[in-house]
Design a protein around this motif. Sequence first.
Motif, PDB file in Angstrom:
ATOM      1  N   THR A 266       0.359  -0.934   0.000  1.00 53.47           N
ATOM      2  CA  THR A 266       0.305   0.142  -0.186  1.00 53.47           C
ATOM      3  C   THR A 266       0.791   1.580   0.508  1.00 53.47           C
ATOM      4  N   HIS A 267       2.150   1.151   0.871  1.00 52.58           N
ATOM      5  CA  HIS A 267       2.834   2.327   1.110  1.00 52.58           C
ATOM      6  C   HIS A 267       3.523   2.396  -0.469  1.00 52.58           C
ATOM      7  N   ASN A 268       4.175   1.234  -1.097  1.00 51.31           N
ATOM      8  CA  ASN A 268       4.504   1.357  -2.329  1.00 51.31           C
ATOM      9  C   ASN A 268       3.876   1.977  -3.694  1.00 51.31           C
ATOM     10  N   LYS A 269       2.181   1.379  -3.477  1.00 53.37           N
ATOM     11  CA  LYS A 269       0.896   1.917  -4.447  1.00 53.37           C
ATOM     12  C   LYS A 269       1.038   3.759  -4.715  1.00 53.37           C
ATOM     13  N   GLY A 270       0.969   4.368  -3.268  1.00 51.20           N
ATOM     14  CA  GLY A 270       1.113   5.876  -2.910  1.00 51.20           C
ATOM     15  C   GLY A 270       1.941   6.002  -3.513  1.00 51.20           C
ATOM     16  N   ILE A 271       3.234   5.304  -3.556  1.00 53.11           N
ATOM     17  CA  ILE A 271       3.962   6.242  -4.705  1.00 53.11           C
ATOM     18  C   ILE A 271       4.258   6.151  -6.190  1.00 53.11           C
ATOM     19  N   MET A 272       3.590   5.001  -6.595  1.00 53.36           N
ATOM     20  CA  MET A 272       3.207   4.987  -7.785  1.00 53.36           C
ATOM     21  C   MET A 272       1.489   5.296  -8.377  1.00 53.36           C
ATOM     22  N   ASN A 273       1.494   6.207  -7.094  1.00 57.59           N
ATOM     23  CA  ASN A 273       0.412   7.331  -7.119  1.00 57.59           C
ATOM     24  C   ASN A 273       0.880   8.340  -7.946  1.00 57.59           C
ATOM     25  N   GLY A 274       1.937   8.739  -7.816  1.00 53.16           N
ATOM     26  CA  GLY A 274       2.488  10.256  -8.371  1.00 53.16           C
ATOM     27  C   GLY A 274       3.332   9.649  -9.477  1.00 53.16           C
ATOM     28  N   ILE A 275       3.946   8.391  -9.650  1.00 53.42           N
ATOM     29  CA  ILE A 275       4.937   8.208 -10.679  1.00 53.42           C
ATOM     30  C   ILE A 275       4.101   8.210 -12.330  1.00 53.42           C
ATOM     31  N   ASP A 276       2.903   6.816 -11.530  1.00 54.16           N
ATOM     32  CA  ASP A 276       2.606   6.777 -12.711  1.00 54.16           C
ATOM     33  C   ASP A 276       2.008   7.566 -14.129  1.00 54.16           C
ATOM     34  N   PRO A 277       0.892   8.367 -13.165  1.00 54.97           N
ATOM     35  CA  PRO A 277       0.302   9.859 -13.785  1.00 54.97           C
ATOM     36  C   PRO A 277       1.893  10.616 -14.361  1.00 54.97           C
ATOM     37  N   VAL A 278       2.807  10.517 -14.566  1.00 52.68           N
ATOM     38  CA  VAL A 278       3.605  11.624 -15.202  1.00 52.68           C
ATOM     39  C   VAL A 278       3.713  10.343 -16.625  1.00 52.68           C
ATOM     40  N   VAL A 279       3.726   9.440 -15.613  1.00 53.44           N
ATOM     41  CA  VAL A 279       4.392   8.101 -16.614  1.00 53.44           C
ATOM     42  C   VAL A 279       3.349   8.068 -17.948  1.00 53.44           C
ATOM     43  N   ILE A 280       2.065   8.031 -17.911  1.00 55.99           N
ATOM     44  CA  ILE A 280       1.256   8.295 -18.349  1.00 55.99           C
ATOM     45  C   ILE A 280       0.944   9.516 -19.592  1.00 55.99           C
ATOM     46  N   ALA A 281       1.087  10.337 -18.829  1.00 54.86           N
ATOM     47  CA  ALA A 281       0.750  12.152 -19.883  1.00 54.86           C
ATOM     48  C   ALA A 281       2.253  11.992 -20.182  1.00 54.86           C
ATOM     49  N   THR A 282       2.912  11.170 -20.603  1.00 58.39           N
ATOM     50  CA  THR A 282       4.212  11.653 -21.349  1.00 58.39           C
ATOM     51  C   THR A 282       4.203  10.339 -22.245  1.00 58.39           C
ATOM     52  N   GLY A 283       3.192   9.505 -22.432  1.00 59.13           N
ATOM     53  CA  GLY A 283       2.961   8.360 -23.825  1.00 59.13           C
ATOM     54  C   GLY A 283       4.331   7.226 -23.327  1.00 59.13           C
ATOM     55  N   ASN A 284       4.872   7.533 -22.162  1.00 55.81           N
ATOM     56  CA  ASN A 284       5.845   6.360 -21.882  1.00 55.81           C
ATOM     57  C   ASN A 284       4.882   4.951 -21.146  1.00 55.81           C
ATOM     58  N   ASP A 285       5.561   3.266 -20.754  1.00 51.27           N
ATOM     59  CA  ASP A 285       4.837   2.106 -20.538  1.00 51.27           C
ATOM     60  C   ASP A 285       4.559   2.243 -19.751  1.00 51.27           C
ATOM     61  N   ALA A 333       4.204   6.449 -28.427  1.00 46.69           N
ATOM     62  CA  ALA A 333       3.498   7.502 -27.758  1.00 46.69           C
ATOM     63  C   ALA A 333       3.870   8.703 -28.076  1.00 46.69           C
ATOM     64  N   THR A 334       4.960   9.116 -27.221  1.00 46.67           N
ATOM     65  CA  THR A 334       5.825  10.014 -27.619  1.00 46.67           C
ATOM     66  C   THR A 334       5.601  11.002 -28.584  1.00 46.67           C
ATOM     67  N   ARG A 335       5.537  10.307 -28.979  1.00 46.55           N
ATOM     68  CA  ARG A 335       6.324  10.988 -31.415  1.00 46.55           C
ATOM     69  C   ARG A 335       4.412  10.929 -31.372  1.00 46.55           C
ATOM     70  N   ILE A 336       3.274   9.649 -31.021  1.00 46.84           N
ATOM     71  CA  ILE A 336       2.432   9.945 -31.862  1.00 46.84           C
ATOM     72  C   ILE A 336       1.669  10.770 -31.152  1.00 46.84           C
ATOM     73  N   HIS A 337       0.967  10.538 -29.350  1.00 50.40           N
ATOM     74  CA  HIS A 337       0.090  10.720 -29.004  1.00 50.40           C
ATOM     75  C   HIS A 337      -0.041  12.458 -28.867  1.00 50.40           C
ATOM     76  N   PRO A 338      -0.650  12.809 -29.106  1.00 51.40           N
ATOM     77  CA  PRO A 338      -0.074  15.094 -28.887  1.00 51.40           C
ATOM     78  C   PRO A 338      -0.329  15.190 -27.927  1.00 51.40           C
ATOM     79  N   MET A 339      -0.684  15.136 -26.334  1.00 53.10           N
ATOM     80  CA  MET A 339      -0.594  14.919 -25.100  1.00 53.10           C
ATOM     81  C   MET A 339       0.514  14.455 -25.460  1.00 53.10           C
ATOM     82  N   ALA A 340       0.783  13.638 -25.498  1.00 54.33           N
ATOM     83  CA  ALA A 340       2.560  13.416 -24.629  1.00 54.33           C
ATOM     84  C   ALA A 340       3.182  14.566 -24.756  1.00 54.33           C
ATOM     85  N   LYS A 341       3.364  14.820 -26.564  1.00 56.10           N
ATOM     86  CA  LYS A 341       3.837  15.752 -26.286  1.00 56.10           C
ATOM     87  C   LYS A 341       3.942  17.004 -26.238  1.00 56.10           C
ATOM     88  N   LEU A 342       2.825  17.481 -25.880  1.00 54.05           N
ATOM     89  CA  LEU A 342       2.488  18.607 -25.459  1.00 54.05           C
ATOM     90  C   LEU A 342       2.867  18.899 -24.081  1.00 54.05           C
TER      91      LEU A 342
END
Length: 429
Positions: A266-285, A333-342
């Motif tokens: 649960t502790h680490n899930k909270g860490i990934m709560n911060g990490i995953d959104p940035v990874v997703i926003a930038t089109g990463n895996d 996706a970093t090259r294709i997805h418009p929001m990842a590029k943004l």
Amino acid sequence: MKTSRIPGFYKKSVSERREVLKDLHSFTEEEAAALYAEAPLTGATADNMIENVIGTHPLPLGLGLNFQINGKDYIIPMAIEEASVVASASHIAKIVRNAGGFTAESTDRVMIGQIQVVGAPDLQKAKSTLLEARDQLIQGANDAYPSIVARGGGAEDLEVRILNESSESKYGQMLVLHLYINTCDAMGANIINTMVESIAPVVEDLTKGKVYLRILSNYADKSLASARCVIPPELLETGSYSGEEVRDGVVHAYEFAAMDPYRAVTHNKGIMNGIDPVVIATGNDWRAVEAGAHAYAARDGHYGSMTKWYADEEGNLVGELELPMSVGIVGGATRIHPMAKLSLGMMHIESARELAQVIVSVGLAQNLGALKALVTDGIQKGHMALHSRSVAIAAGASGEMIDVIAEQLIEEKEIRVGKAKELVEQHKK
């Protein structure tokens, strides 16, 4: 001068927030169109990204504010559906900013490709033969992907491991070659897979065994990123809790996670709560990052906390986070997805190493946000207050009624859909 400190940003409307962002960031016409579009990823683009497309599935995109990392300000896009995460990370970033900001580091972008060999008549001899052929194999791998070599990357070294040599099962014994590849600013899955597949026949010939798997490893323990913060206790004071009490509570909470896997998950899930959104926003895996992070948390044979929190000799709270970070800023996706590029453009990210540093800093901030809440007023107070709007919408509220119902739910301390439906019906009468 660009700053990530934007007081009162959360009070503004969506359109007002966009205007603030436009003043801070010089958007291209393409970026502005993506920002203002309700569905920036078109069906046509989506259809070229995955199979059997029927539409798109957007997430809310918020901004992590107040972040200062290695002396540079960042406004950080975060794609996530869970309430309180963006607010919590931004709150902690403000505290850390007042303490001098985050410091972060990252290693070279060295990823791992694996080649599995079974049935070699002499595993030790096969291992020695592959090590002797090191230069030949590295050259063969680089010949298969010259463009990455031209950019300063490519295969750099290799290692050979023998697994289960004493096993009596023919399926258990195997030899595994690790090819270490600098993927520069790419996540590099295609680069790695192409390279290991290209040298697999040579490996097979040298070992007199049979190659089965030849594929990247998402356990990127040669591509690490770390973040650190040092916070004087007076900056942690919260309500009736002194800074020292909050500091000690955070350290006790960390020790709990370090020792107990049930808490650590649960502790680490909270860490990934911060990490995953940035990874997703930038089109990463994000699946690759998640898998690597959890494996790293168990690298000593015990699954524990990804972060470390302690009090230094001056009484400051010190937080540290180190994780494998297999992210890129080119390709996929970093090259294709418009929001990842943004998203990448908004942060003015110049390298994959810099992006990795930003991501782990957000993870460290989010962890402290959760721990600080847990050891003071409890996680539900802030989380449920923010969650009340979603509950109101689920109950049928719309427009201005959403805020009215949400406030009543908070006042009555009954943040549940059933209660919200009752209030909605009352307002409609």
